[in-house]
Scaffold this active site. Structure first.
Site, PDB file in Angstrom:
ATOM      1  N   ASP A 230       0.850  -1.207   0.000  1.00 30.61           N
ATOM      2  CA  ASP A 230       0.000   0.000   0.000  1.00 30.61           C
ATOM      3  C   ASP A 230       0.882   1.252   0.000  1.00 30.61           C
ATOM      4  O   ASP A 230       1.787   1.361   0.819  1.00 30.61           O
ATOM      5  CB  ASP A 230      -0.892  -0.036   1.253  1.00 30.61           C
ATOM      6  CG  ASP A 230      -2.068   0.928   1.178  1.00 30.61           C
ATOM      7  OD1 ASP A 230      -1.891   2.038   0.637  1.00 30.61           O
ATOM      8  OD2 ASP A 230      -3.155   0.578   1.671  1.00 30.61           O
TER       9      ASP A 230
ATOM     10  N   HIS B  77      -0.417   4.500   0.042  1.00 35.52           N
ATOM     11  CA  HIS B  77      -1.105   5.699   0.524  1.00 35.52           C
ATOM     12  C   HIS B  77      -0.467   6.175   1.833  1.00 35.52           C
ATOM     13  O   HIS B  77      -0.403   5.417   2.797  1.00 35.52           O
ATOM     14  CB  HIS B  77      -2.586   5.400   0.750  1.00 35.52           C
ATOM     15  CG  HIS B  77      -3.293   5.018  -0.520  1.00 35.52           C
ATOM     16  ND1 HIS B  77      -3.364   3.721  -0.959  1.00 35.52           N
ATOM     17  CD2 HIS B  77      -3.935   5.786  -1.447  1.00 35.52           C
ATOM     18  CE1 HIS B  77      -4.035   3.700  -2.116  1.00 35.52           C
ATOM     19  NE2 HIS B  77      -4.391   4.936  -2.436  1.00 35.52           N
TER      20      HIS B  77
ATOM     21  N   SER C 294      -5.406  -4.156   2.145  1.00 36.73           N
ATOM     22  CA  SER C 294      -4.605  -3.851   3.348  1.00 36.73           C
ATOM     23  C   SER C 294      -5.287  -4.308   4.631  1.00 36.73           C
ATOM     24  O   SER C 294      -4.618  -4.573   5.632  1.00 36.73           O
ATOM     25  CB  SER C 294      -4.328  -2.346   3.422  1.00 36.73           C
ATOM     26  OG  SER C 294      -3.633  -1.957   2.267  1.00 36.73           O
TER      27      SER C 294
HETATM   28 CO1  B1M Z   1      -5.648   5.465  -4.177  1.00 36.28          CO
HETATM   29  N1  B1M Z   1      -7.230   4.432  -3.720  1.00 36.28           N
HETATM   30  N2  B1M Z   1      -5.000   4.007  -5.266  1.00 36.28           N
HETATM   31  N3  B1M Z   1      -4.185   6.651  -4.599  1.00 36.28           N
HETATM   32  N4  B1M Z   1      -6.587   6.815  -3.302  1.00 36.28           N
HETATM   33  C1  B1M Z   1      -8.135   4.992  -2.722  1.00 36.28           C
HETATM   34  C2  B1M Z   1      -7.786   4.498  -1.322  1.00 36.28           C
HETATM   35  C3  B1M Z   1      -9.545   4.466  -3.228  1.00 36.28           C
HETATM   36  C4  B1M Z   1     -10.612   4.315  -2.131  1.00 36.28           C
HETATM   37  C5  B1M Z   1     -10.038   5.405  -4.339  1.00 36.28           C
HETATM   38  C6  B1M Z   1     -11.393   5.014  -4.932  1.00 36.28           C
HETATM   39  O1  B1M Z   1     -11.485   4.050  -5.624  1.00 36.28           O
HETATM   40  N5  B1M Z   1     -12.417   5.785  -4.640  1.00 36.28           N
HETATM   41  C7  B1M Z   1      -9.124   3.109  -3.874  1.00 36.28           C
HETATM   42  C8  B1M Z   1      -9.133   1.865  -2.950  1.00 36.28           C
HETATM   43  C9  B1M Z   1     -10.225   0.896  -3.331  1.00 36.28           C
HETATM   44  C10 B1M Z   1     -10.166  -0.372  -2.579  1.00 36.28           C
HETATM   45  O2  B1M Z   1      -9.182  -0.890  -2.122  1.00 36.28           O
HETATM   46  N6  B1M Z   1     -11.329  -0.921  -2.464  1.00 36.28           N
HETATM   47  C11 B1M Z   1      -7.738   3.420  -4.367  1.00 36.28           C
HETATM   48  C12 B1M Z   1      -7.074   2.697  -5.380  1.00 36.28           C
HETATM   49  C13 B1M Z   1      -7.882   1.637  -6.078  1.00 36.28           C
HETATM   50  C14 B1M Z   1      -5.730   2.939  -5.725  1.00 36.28           C
HETATM   51  C15 B1M Z   1      -4.877   2.155  -6.738  1.00 36.28           C
HETATM   52  C16 B1M Z   1      -5.021   0.629  -6.687  1.00 36.28           C
HETATM   53  C17 B1M Z   1      -5.212   2.686  -8.136  1.00 36.28           C
HETATM   54  C18 B1M Z   1      -4.517   1.984  -9.286  1.00 36.28           C
HETATM   55  O3  B1M Z   1      -3.317   1.864  -9.316  1.00 36.28           O
HETATM   56  N7  B1M Z   1      -5.312   1.531 -10.200  1.00 36.28           N
HETATM   57  C19 B1M Z   1      -3.457   2.605  -6.351  1.00 36.28           C
HETATM   58  C20 B1M Z   1      -2.911   1.718  -5.229  1.00 36.28           C
HETATM   59  C21 B1M Z   1      -1.453   1.686  -5.177  1.00 36.28           C
HETATM   60  C22 B1M Z   1      -0.998   0.905  -3.967  1.00 36.28           C
HETATM   61  O4  B1M Z   1      -1.236   1.310  -2.847  1.00 36.28           O
HETATM   62  N8  B1M Z   1      -0.370  -0.216  -4.241  1.00 36.28           N
HETATM   63  C23 B1M Z   1      -3.741   3.969  -5.777  1.00 36.28           C
HETATM   64  C24 B1M Z   1      -2.829   5.013  -5.808  1.00 36.28           C
HETATM   65  C25 B1M Z   1      -3.081   6.290  -5.316  1.00 36.28           C
HETATM   66  C26 B1M Z   1      -2.150   7.489  -5.510  1.00 36.28           C
HETATM   67  C27 B1M Z   1      -0.664   7.106  -5.504  1.00 36.28           C
HETATM   68  C28 B1M Z   1      -2.476   8.157  -6.842  1.00 36.28           C
HETATM   69  C29 B1M Z   1      -2.626   8.434  -4.359  1.00 36.28           C
HETATM   70  C30 B1M Z   1      -1.836   8.256  -3.041  1.00 36.28           C
HETATM   71  C31 B1M Z   1      -0.732   9.255  -2.861  1.00 36.28           C
HETATM   72  C32 B1M Z   1      -0.161   9.186  -1.471  1.00 36.28           C
HETATM   73  O5  B1M Z   1      -0.785   8.830  -0.497  1.00 36.28           O
HETATM   74  N9  B1M Z   1       1.085   9.560  -1.407  1.00 36.28           N
HETATM   75  C33 B1M Z   1      -4.034   7.922  -4.113  1.00 36.28           C
HETATM   76  C34 B1M Z   1      -5.031   8.664  -3.411  1.00 36.28           C
HETATM   77  C35 B1M Z   1      -4.678  10.095  -3.074  1.00 36.28           C
HETATM   78  C36 B1M Z   1      -6.276   8.104  -3.051  1.00 36.28           C
HETATM   79  C37 B1M Z   1      -7.513   8.799  -2.416  1.00 36.28           C
HETATM   80  C38 B1M Z   1      -8.200   9.568  -3.542  1.00 36.28           C
HETATM   81  C39 B1M Z   1      -7.258   9.738  -1.261  1.00 36.28           C
HETATM   82  C40 B1M Z   1      -6.493   9.153  -0.092  1.00 36.28           C
HETATM   83  C41 B1M Z   1      -6.077  10.236   0.878  1.00 36.28           C
HETATM   84  O6  B1M Z   1      -4.930  10.644   0.893  1.00 36.28           O
HETATM   85  N10 B1M Z   1      -7.025  10.744   1.666  1.00 36.28           N
HETATM   86  C42 B1M Z   1      -8.329   7.546  -1.905  1.00 36.28           C
HETATM   87  C43 B1M Z   1      -9.806   7.794  -1.774  1.00 36.28           C
HETATM   88  C44 B1M Z   1     -10.325   7.602  -0.357  1.00 36.28           C
HETATM   89  O7  B1M Z   1      -9.610   7.402   0.581  1.00 36.28           O
HETATM   90  N11 B1M Z   1     -11.624   7.598  -0.234  1.00 36.28           N
HETATM   91  C45 B1M Z   1      -7.788   6.452  -2.731  1.00 36.28           C
HETATM   92  C46 B1M Z   1      -6.768  11.770   2.638  1.00 36.28           C
HETATM   93  C47 B1M Z   1      -6.188  11.139   3.921  1.00 36.28           C
HETATM   94  C48 B1M Z   1      -5.916  12.192   4.972  1.00 36.28           C
HETATM   95  O8  B1M Z   1      -7.158  10.234   4.419  1.00 36.28           O
HETATM   96  O9  B1M Z   1      -5.556   8.276   4.402  1.00 36.28           O
HETATM   97  O10 B1M Z   1      -8.012   7.959   4.929  1.00 36.28           O
HETATM   98  P1  B1M Z   1      -6.801   8.795   4.985  1.00 36.28           P
HETATM   99  O11 B1M Z   1      -6.430   9.076   6.506  1.00 36.28           O
HETATM  100  C49 B1M Z   1      -7.392   9.509   7.455  1.00 36.28           C
HETATM  101  C50 B1M Z   1      -8.012   8.365   8.239  1.00 36.28           C
HETATM  102  O12 B1M Z   1      -8.218   7.206   7.476  1.00 36.28           O
HETATM  103  C51 B1M Z   1      -7.113   8.187   9.418  1.00 36.28           C
HETATM  104  O13 B1M Z   1      -6.620   9.495   9.663  1.00 36.28           O
HETATM  105  C52 B1M Z   1      -6.638  10.296   8.472  1.00 36.28           C
HETATM  106  C53 B1M Z   1      -7.385  11.595   8.746  1.00 36.28           C
HETATM  107  O14 B1M Z   1      -7.128  12.176   9.954  1.00 36.28           O
HETATM  108  N12 B1M Z   1      -5.952   7.296   9.349  1.00 36.28           N
HETATM  109  C54 B1M Z   1      -5.370   6.831  10.487  1.00 36.28           C
HETATM  110  C55 B1M Z   1      -5.268   6.817   8.307  1.00 36.28           C
HETATM  111  N13 B1M Z   1      -4.266   6.046   8.723  1.00 36.28           N
HETATM  112  C56 B1M Z   1      -4.299   6.033  10.051  1.00 36.28           C
HETATM  113  C57 B1M Z   1      -3.489   5.380  10.981  1.00 36.28           C
HETATM  114  C58 B1M Z   1      -3.784   5.542  12.335  1.00 36.28           C
HETATM  115  C59 B1M Z   1      -4.841   6.352  12.745  1.00 36.28           C
HETATM  116  C60 B1M Z   1      -5.653   6.987  11.837  1.00 36.28           C
HETATM  117  O15 B1M Z   1      -3.063   4.971  13.311  1.00 36.28           O
HETATM  118  C61 B1M Z   1      -2.008   4.126  12.988  1.00 36.28           C
END
Ligand code: B1M
Length: 215
Positions: free
Chosen positions: A98, A100, A151
């Site tokens: 992963d 992200h 994940s």
């Molecule tokens: Co991707 N991605 N992505 N992506 N991406 C998601 C996660 C997805 C939901 C988008 C969608 O389809 N709507 C989807 C997952 C679907 C699934 O698994 N069912 C997805 C996908 C499919 C993918 C790829 C597979 C796409 C592809 O290649 N075809 C690929 C995966 C690559 C891989 O990981 N092997 C991929 C790639 C990418 C980018 C590289 C382009 C980029 C990431 C860049 C980076 O992080 N450096 C990206 C992004 C930006 C996203 C979305 C649009 C935004 C994520 C984000 O940064 N959110 C995302 C959509 C979504 O999440 N709904 C998506 C903002 C961030 C602050 O939120 O990380 O959730 P988040 O963190 C929150 C809480 O979750 C929590 O606190 C934070 C807020 O306070 N939290 C914790 C998180 N971790 C924590 C740990 C803790 C405590 C709290 O304690 C340990």
């Protein structure tokens, strides 16, 4: 556009030009953390929706993520920081497979600013690296982040590996990321794990849970 909408658009459009000037203007009106939580993260949410519904292609998602990271890095020095205390130590990583890391890095910032030492291992970390770092650095807690559905399975395997190594009750585990649910972590995973595992919906809940682990 009004400032906050303009900032949100910059995230969605992946537009860095003029970002710092807008952030400076924003900082005159609201605290840095509030700008991140209430403005920028809303932009990332829109990006997720557009990507999920096929209206945005991956390279553009990457650009949005870059702007988000630049904005957070710019705002970080403006956040309040608790100095002179160390409340505990956490090893933090995005799990194997992963990439992200925006959420994980926000957790790092919030915990670091609130008196925790964070050993941030980065993305795509195999369980062995995470566990070895936790032992070597004598961490109090292990934190794992992951956004992919895949994940959530890796996290389960990682907990099973902790069971197998006999270190489940040494390190409480904090899990976060969009694909997890509280029920999955605190019922399903808690059932198979020999230690203490909790779910954090966001970085602030992560902080509250760290405080409770250390209490
Ligand atoms: Co991707 N991605 N992505 N992506 N991406 C998601 C996660 C997805 C939901 C988008 C969608 O389809 N709507 C989807 C997952 C679907 C699934 O698994 N069912 C997805 C996908 C499919 C993918 C790829 C597979 C796409 C592809 O290649 N075809 C690929 C995966 C690559 C891989 O990981 N092997 C991929 C790639 C990418 C980018 C590289 C382009 C980029 C990431 C860049 C980076 O992080 N450096 C990206 C992004 C930006 C996203 C979305 C649009 C935004 C994520 C984000 O940064 N959110 C995302 C959509 C979504 O999440 N709904 C998506 C903002 C961030 C602050 O939120 O990380 O959730 P988040 O963190 C929150 C809480 O979750 C929590 O606190 C934070 C807020 O306070 N939290 C914790 C998180 N971790 C924590 C740990 C803790 C405590 C709290 O304690 C340990």
């Amino acid at each position: 556009l009004p400032l906050w909408e303009r900032l949100q658009r910059r995230i969605v459009d992946g537009e860095k030009k003029g970002l710092e000037a807008d952030l400076d203007e924003g900082l005159g009106q609201r605290p840095a953390l509030e700008i991140i939580n209430e403005v920028l993260l809303e932009g990332m949410k829109t990006v997720g929706e557009l990507f999920g519904s096929g209206q945005m292609q991956l390279p553009f998602v990457l650009q949005s993520a870059e702007v988000m990271k630049t904005a957070v890095a710019y705002l970080e020095p403006h956040m309040e920081r608790l100095e002179g205390v160390t409340k505990g130590r956490i090893v933090l990583a995005t799990v194997k497979g992963d990439v992200h890391d925006i959420g994980k890095n926000l957790v790092d910032i919030i915990l670091s600013n609130n008196g925790y030492e964070v050993i941030n291992l980065g993305i795509k970390q195999p369980v062995s690296t995470i566990l070895e770092a936790a032992v070597e650095k004598d961490a109090d807690v292990i934190g794992m982040s992951g956004l992919l559905v895949k994940s959530t399975v890796i996290m389960k395997e990682n907990l099973q590996e902790m069971n197998a190594r006999g270190i489940a009750d040494r390190f409480p585990v904090l899990l976060g990321g969009a694909a997890l649910t509280r029920a999955y972590v605190e019922q399903d995973l808690a059932d198979i794990f020999g230690g203490h595992v909790r779910y954090a919906r966001d970085a602030f809940e992560g902080l509250r849970l760290m405080d409770s682990f250390m209490a």
